[in-house]
Design a protein around this motif. Sequence first.
Motif, PDB file in Angstrom:
ATOM      1  N   UNK A  65      13.040  77.365  -7.864  1.00 17.93           N
ATOM      2  CA  UNK A  65      13.997  78.372  -7.397  1.00 17.93           C
ATOM      3  C   UNK A  65      14.485  78.033  -5.997  1.00 17.93           C
ATOM      4  N   UNK A  66      13.569  77.700  -5.113  1.00 12.31           N
ATOM      5  CA  UNK A  66      13.991  77.432  -3.736  1.00 12.31           C
ATOM      6  C   UNK A  66      14.665  76.071  -3.597  1.00 12.31           C
ATOM      7  N   UNK A  67      14.346  75.143  -4.459  1.00 16.58           N
ATOM      8  CA  UNK A  67      15.114  73.894  -4.467  1.00 16.58           C
ATOM      9  C   UNK A  67      16.567  74.170  -4.818  1.00 16.58           C
ATOM     10  N   UNK A  68      16.784  75.033  -5.808  1.00 23.90           N
ATOM     11  CA  UNK A  68      18.153  75.390  -6.204  1.00 23.90           C
ATOM     12  C   UNK A  68      18.855  76.148  -5.092  1.00 23.90           C
ATOM     13  N   UNK A  69      18.165  77.082  -4.444  1.00 25.14           N
ATOM     14  CA  UNK A  69      18.788  77.870  -3.372  1.00 25.14           C
ATOM     15  C   UNK A  69      19.127  76.986  -2.173  1.00 25.14           C
ATOM     16  N   UNK A  78       9.882  76.371   5.093  1.00 29.72           N
ATOM     17  CA  UNK A  78       9.339  75.778   3.863  1.00 29.72           C
ATOM     18  C   UNK A  78       7.889  75.363   4.056  1.00 29.72           C
ATOM     19  N   UNK A  79       7.608  74.714   5.184  1.00 31.15           N
ATOM     20  CA  UNK A  79       6.230  74.294   5.425  1.00 31.15           C
ATOM     21  C   UNK A  79       5.310  75.500   5.583  1.00 31.15           C
ATOM     22  N   UNK A  80       5.803  76.542   6.236  1.00 32.51           N
ATOM     23  CA  UNK A  80       4.975  77.735   6.406  1.00 32.51           C
ATOM     24  C   UNK A  80       4.657  78.420   5.095  1.00 32.51           C
ATOM     25  N   UNK A  81       5.532  78.308   4.119  1.00 33.98           N
ATOM     26  CA  UNK A  81       5.299  78.923   2.799  1.00 33.98           C
ATOM     27  C   UNK A  81       4.727  77.915   1.799  1.00 33.98           C
ATOM     28  N   UNK A 112      11.058  69.613  -2.989  1.00 36.63           N
ATOM     29  CA  UNK A 112      12.238  68.746  -2.929  1.00 36.63           C
ATOM     30  C   UNK A 112      13.441  69.439  -2.343  1.00 36.63           C
ATOM     31  N   UNK A 113      13.243  70.617  -1.733  1.00 33.58           N
ATOM     32  CA  UNK A 113      14.377  71.349  -1.163  1.00 33.58           C
ATOM     33  C   UNK A 113      14.955  70.613   0.039  1.00 33.58           C
ATOM     34  N   UNK A 128      15.125  67.433   0.465  1.00 35.21           N
ATOM     35  CA  UNK A 128      15.948  66.309   0.003  1.00 35.21           C
ATOM     36  C   UNK A 128      17.340  66.776  -0.401  1.00 35.21           C
ATOM     37  N   UNK A 129      17.452  67.994  -0.929  1.00 35.60           N
ATOM     38  CA  UNK A 129      18.783  68.503  -1.281  1.00 35.60           C
ATOM     39  C   UNK A 129      19.640  68.772  -0.054  1.00 35.60           C
ATOM     40  N   UNK A 130      19.002  68.939   1.114  1.00 33.60           N
ATOM     41  CA  UNK A 130      19.737  69.188   2.358  1.00 33.60           C
ATOM     42  C   UNK A 130      20.147  67.898   3.056  1.00 33.60           C
ATOM     43  N   UNK A 131      19.843  66.750   2.464  1.00 33.86           N
ATOM     44  CA  UNK A 131      20.106  65.483   3.137  1.00 33.86           C
ATOM     45  C   UNK A 131      21.589  65.284   3.476  1.00 33.86           C
ATOM     46  N   UNK A 132      22.553  65.595   2.582  1.00 36.70           N
ATOM     47  CA  UNK A 132      23.960  65.449   2.991  1.00 36.70           C
ATOM     48  C   UNK A 132      24.331  66.272   4.219  1.00 36.70           C
TER      49      UNK A 132
END
Length: 1823
Positions: free
Chosen positions: A1656-1660, A1698-1701, A1707-1708, A1710-1714
């Motif tokens: 879910x959070x990877x998609x968000x 993300x690290x705190x949770x 892989x979220x 990696x989706x922010x790489x662009x």
Amino acid sequence: MSVGELYSQYTRVWIPDPYEVWRSAELTKDYKEGEKSLQLRLEDGTIREYPIDVQSNQLPFLRNPDILVGENDLTALSYLHEPAVLHNLKVRFLESNHIYTYCGIVLVAINPYEQLPIYGQDVIYAYSGQNMGDMDPHIFAVAEEAYKQMARDEKNQSIIVSGESGAGKTVSAKYAMRYFATVGGSASDTNIEEKVLASSPIMEAIGNAKTTRNDNSSRFGKYIQIGFDKRYHIIGANMRTYLLEKSRVVFQADGERNYHIFYQLCAAASLPEFKELALTCAEDFFYTSQGGDTHIEGIDDAEDFEKTRQAFTLLGVRESHQISIFKIIASILHLGNVEIQAERDGDSCSVSPQDAHLNDFCRLLGVEHSQMVHWLCHRKLVTTSETYVKTMSPQQVANARSALAKHIYAQLFGWIVEHVNKALCTALKQHAFIGVLDIYGFETFEVNSFEQFCINYANEKLQQQFNSHVFKLEQEEYMKEQIPWTLIDFYDNQPCIDLIEAKLGILDLLDEECKVPKGTDQNWAQKLYDRHSGSQHFQKPRMSNTAFIVVHFADKVEYLSDGFLEKNRDTVYEEQINILKASKFPLVADLFHDDKDSIPAAATSGKGSSSKINIRSARPPLKASNKEHKKTVGHQFRTSLHLLMETLNATTPHYVRCIKPNDEKLPFHFDPKRAVQQLRACGVLETIRISAAGYPSRWAYHDFFNRYRVLVKKRELGNTDKKAICRSVLENLIKDPDKFQFGRTKIFFRAGQVAYLEKLRADKFRAATIMIQKTVRGWLQKVKYRRLKAATLTLQRFCRGHLARRLAEQLRRTRAAIVFQKQYRMRRTRLAYQRARRAAVIIQAFTRGMLVRRSYRQVLMEHKATVLQKHVRGWMARRRFRRLRGAAIVIQCAFRMLKAKQELKALKIEARSAEHLKRLNVGMENKVVQLQRKIDDQNKEFRTLSEQLSAVTSTHTMEVEKLKKELARYQQGHSGDSSLRLQEEVESLRAELQRAHSERKILEDTHTKEKDELKKQVAVLEQENALLKDEKEQLNNQILCQVKDEFAQNSVKENLMKRELEEERSRYQNLVKEYSRLEQRYDNLRDEMSIIKQTPGHRRNPSNQSSLESDSNYPSISTSEVGDTEDALQQVEDIGLEKAAMDMTVFLKLQKRVRELEQERKKLQVQLEKREQLDGRKVQGEQAKNDLDLDQDADLAYNSLKRQELESENKKLKNDLNELRKAVVDQATQNNSTHGSPDSYHLLLNQLKLANEELEVRKEEVLILRTQIVSADQRRLAGKSTEPNINARTSWPNSEKHVDQEDAIEAYHGVCQTNRLLEAQLQAQSREHEEEVEGLKAQVEALKEELDKQQQTFCQTLLLSPEAQVEFGVQQEISRLTNENLDLKELVEKLEKNERKLKKQLKIYMKKVQDLEAAQALAQSERKRHELNRQVTVQRKEKDFQGMLEYHKEDEALLIRNLVTELKPQTLAGTVPCLPAYVLYMCIRHADYVNDDLKVHSLLTSTINGIKKVLKKHNEDFEMTSFWLSNTCRLLHCLKQYSGDEGFMTQNTPKQNEHCLKNFDLTEYRQVLSDLSIQIYQQLIKIAEGVLQPMIVSAMLENESIQGLSGVKPTGYRKRSSSMVDGDNSYCLEAVIRQMTSFHTVMREQGLDPEIILQVFKQLFYMINAVTLNNLLLRKDVCSWSTGMQLRYNISQLEEWLRGRNLHQSGAVQTMEPLIQAAQLLQLKKKTPEDAEAICSLCTSLSTQQIVKILNLYTPLNEFEERVTVAFIRTIQAQLQERNDPQQLLLDSKHMFPVLFPFNPSSLTMDSIHIPAYLNLEFLSEV
């Protein structure tokens, strides 16, 4: 601010230029008022003196600061004038490749003459819902603004697109309609948006043509109204057309073409259906070949014709009508090729009846050939008395032919438009509409005729409406901000319009002249001269009497009057029209029938579509003096133009002005002259002038404060009221109060004031910079001085030290020289003394030696003979020994060499194998070690002997010396008699010494030889060892390479399979998503139908017939079991539901039994394979063999027993089938008598036959299995027969006796039963034994762990201090006692529970005893009367809860309502997560336990339908959706975990294995639940995205996470008031994080699987990345260095979250790489080629288009930054050419990753789950 301050040194200005229109220059010195010239320096460095008119004092225009260049809105420029506008457009177009620019409310669109990737669906979705001005200028932004205002204000809108031919009007209008079709898609299945878009190819084909300026120029004007309903979905459209250029049908200039449809039809002439058109290539027809080249580069006419036909079909034009249309078009081409033959007199002509083209013309139109031949060359004159038929000249015939062709095409054009409108209209009520006006812009050519006059007349009307609307918006803005309103003088072109359309105006005089029988163009021009010579907008050319000049708002235009009357009349001879009316083709005849209303359809077709709008003109239309005037083209055009203006005045207009950058159609080439002409003509500069007349620059208080707070004094910053601070700052900085005004929310500035403030701000920064530079430079100089001073002191210190050391060295050298002299003199004296003394000693020594030698020579002469004899004899003996030893060695060497060669040959053969090499290697290594040890031992021995020899030598030397001394003493003391004896002793000693030396030499030689041989052997062995090692390494490398290759191949295959699996999963989930969308659409349509059709006779299906297929579209369990019996069930339904259900239950049981047989067959097959494997293994030892034989015999017995059971079951199944068949036959016969429908019986009978056949197949498989087992037994027995078989050779007693067959069978059955009992006991014992062993192992492991813990504790304790050891020991003892206490508590609770249970049992037993006693007493009393009757009381045995819940069938609806449809997630807070899933599974398990398949099917179907109903009702509730996603997944996991499948039971406890399903296989329901979970997941993502998406742009790009980092750039875009919504919609990053935290908390508390939460959070995060990056790519104002810094900070915050949770593994990131790379790109240096290489290597996740787009959009926030140069961007493009990036600019924000639901078993057991009372499930009883 004075002129001197403005025009100071280094100020940049604009001066006129004949080539570039305006040119930039810089003042070289300050200007003082009264000077007659300015000293300027041009950009190329030349110095120029610019003269100034003293009287007008007109100074050159000031240039805006570079920080303002390239703005999105021209009105944001501080200096608003023509050169500023032109330069801004040029910079945006050439440097940034931006084709759209705002100019207030006008969108200026420059045609790039190149396809740009900015019109895709992703761009449409990016602009949807955005305010105008939030994103970069775009046609989609204007369309969104119109759509938003229509929806919010409920007012009709219009988009007016204008411009020159080739400027891109048609394309802009097309993209606007595409936007409306995408955003406001039709609500029904009519696909009206596709029809609206499909009208474009048709209208382009029949209304567009190639001109010298444009390859696809629209030769007519059109106004398309797109209708919307109350939900703002497209429901229809309507089109009006204006002033079709009919003259193009018969004439084209050089380089131009006719309408596209003619060429398309010629290109498709070879098709079979067009053979009758008799067409050839376009060059063969006069009407298509006048312009020269008939082809357009890059255009395929045949392909376009196919698109036109498809558009006709989509709009509902029948194929027959299409053929008729194409026939009419072809007939026009044939008419143009009709040859006119002139007669001799010259006043008459004729047409040959055999003319092929005329024949084709008449045939295609279905008219009479002879009449057309006659009336083409004749005309009828009708007078009051008689009628004449008159011949016509060839020129008149040609004109009549051209008029007829134009008339036919115009009528066909009107007919097509009318039918397009019919196809686009709808019966639904229109709520509002948006109109798109695509009309010609202002035109001026070398020769201007009637068409240009009408076009410019229409533009005059539109310009008047545009000026008034702009003026009105300015007034509304001032009133809204409460600014004092002063009247702005703007250009009013009403006098020019009156000149054209007023009474006795140009059009009125033209109509009157057309009414005159012999009116001419010259007479009409003379009347114009006489009537309007005094008008300021009318002029007469000097050199012409047939032309006139009209001064339009854009330019002066000279019109040539020739042809005005003819074009205005549009004369077509009535006789030719009558022939066409009599056509045998209905379509042709309908085209030319007169209507009562002479206004063409193009002008009236749109009246009925806007019934809701009451349109009233602002001023009454002019009344015509004569009805005849209505028939002229000018009158028709004027009337339609008035209707258009009334419509536009009743709507809110939006303006798009298209600019043509050059006439050569070159991509991204800007011609300033052409651009200025069009800017003047389209009203852009008038908008600028109106804006500049007031307060063009407008700033919000907050933005002004952030930008110019550097100008605020420190004491004023303490004030919290920003408005007050802004007021005080402006009053101090700008002394003239008229230069600014304070509004309610904004500050208004006059032109140039923002530039002045920017200058002050730059001066402030420059002064601060100078101060910082001064301080830094001073500090640097001080540091440099201190460094030099320290270096000087160091140098001085070292120099002084060097001098001191040199002085000390000189003193030391002087003293040393004196010492040397002393020592030298002393040594010289001592040497002289020693030389004299040594000479005396030498003389003495020689004398004494001579005496001794003389005596020694005498002794030696005597002893020498003895010594010679001894040595000769020894030498001879040794020579003989050596000769014999050499011969023996030679013989030994030869023999050993022969043996060695034989062994070497054998070893070479053996050494070829790798194993030998390895063994040899090991042996060689051992040999090497042994030889090394041997060498070490010999070395040690050699050293020992050497030491002994040296000791002997030293002893001997000492003795010799001693003897010499004694001899000397003896010689001194005695006479020479004893000297001989002493000499003999000396000689003997010398001989012994010589012998010892020779022996030592022999030993040394022997040792050396042995050592050399050993070294050689060691070297050989080492060489062989190295070779063996090399071969070993090579073999290992080959093995490793093979392993690596295999691993690489396997990894590649695995990756391919993973990729294929992901793609398949993605496709499948997209199908599921599409199905859910279609299902939702079906439900909506069903709701609408139920609302529309409120019929009283509506019947619903019985509730007990509801099936899963209606909601899930997947086969249910019944369909999986029955196969293809769905139709049978439907037909049996008429017979009787209850009876049919009973029969079908039996049938389902039969099929279930078939499946069990199949499973049994598989198990037997597995056992057979295992047995064959066991038979293949030979176990050592006879006892093991006997045991194995016994086991196999037992297995054979068991298998035979199994076989018999299967046969008996088959017999039972046959009996059941026969009984079922009889029952069905009986029911069928009974029902046939009543219903007369035997179809259901036959169908069911067929199904039973199929089941019977399947049973037979299973039986055959069992027989095959039996034969396999028997054959295996035979093979085993055959194998045993070769060995001594005790059982076969033993003679049993009574073996020869005859045994009865029945007795043998009974005995065999008894043995089988005994074997079964023994086997069951043995299995039970083995199971108990295994459990005991496992328990003991577990205890041992626990004890080991406890021991390890104690050891660790003891080790830790030893490292502590004594006090800490005591404290640690106390803590350990406390924890141990606590654990023991808890264990004892648990034991006490168990004992209490057992005690209560025992008490309860005791009560039951007491009751039983009492009942038994009473029963015995009663029995004794009644035994006499009832001896044979006995009464027994059966008591229920108390049992534990088995994890099953029972309910009645009628309570199922109540269960679904309480547990699914009406359940709130909040009510289950604090309970076990996913409690409804566990309860449902326990109900399913009970239905499985009682073998009720209908109950299972009904419960699962109702559950799934209930979940869907809840999700449909709460389709925007995240908590509810997450709740049911977790429960659906948990139910799916339970069905897997307790399915009985070993793959899902690996983590089950024995207690959980007892809860598995026993009777039903719910695999297909698992698939249905999986698909439902995918749908719920997609809905969850949709809800979350809907909540987050409004926050993303504001939080990620606009909000200042780092305060004070970004200074607001002075853009000041004046957003439309209609675009802004009241309230602050800004969000910060903390709001986004809070929202995501809320999502995470909800999902985690509701027990959703952690793997799903990660997805879910990877998609968000992908959605956040896509939305942010897309906005970044479409917004110039956020592409800056500070935005990059803000982005990187925001992304780091998200990563930290993300690290705190513990979500970083999703892989979220990696989706922010662009987005990360885009932020880095904004911050990188962008100057040198090295920077370009760094950017290319860094931005790997960004495409080439995205990188170039960001670089083009990069905007400095202040004048200290530099823009990205075009050369740098070209370098980037050159380096990225090799990339194969997709052509898509924006990311797909709608993309969804495929979801995966991994199996996650539960650790809970069903009997441990407690159901709360507030769920109202009292009707569920625990089993």
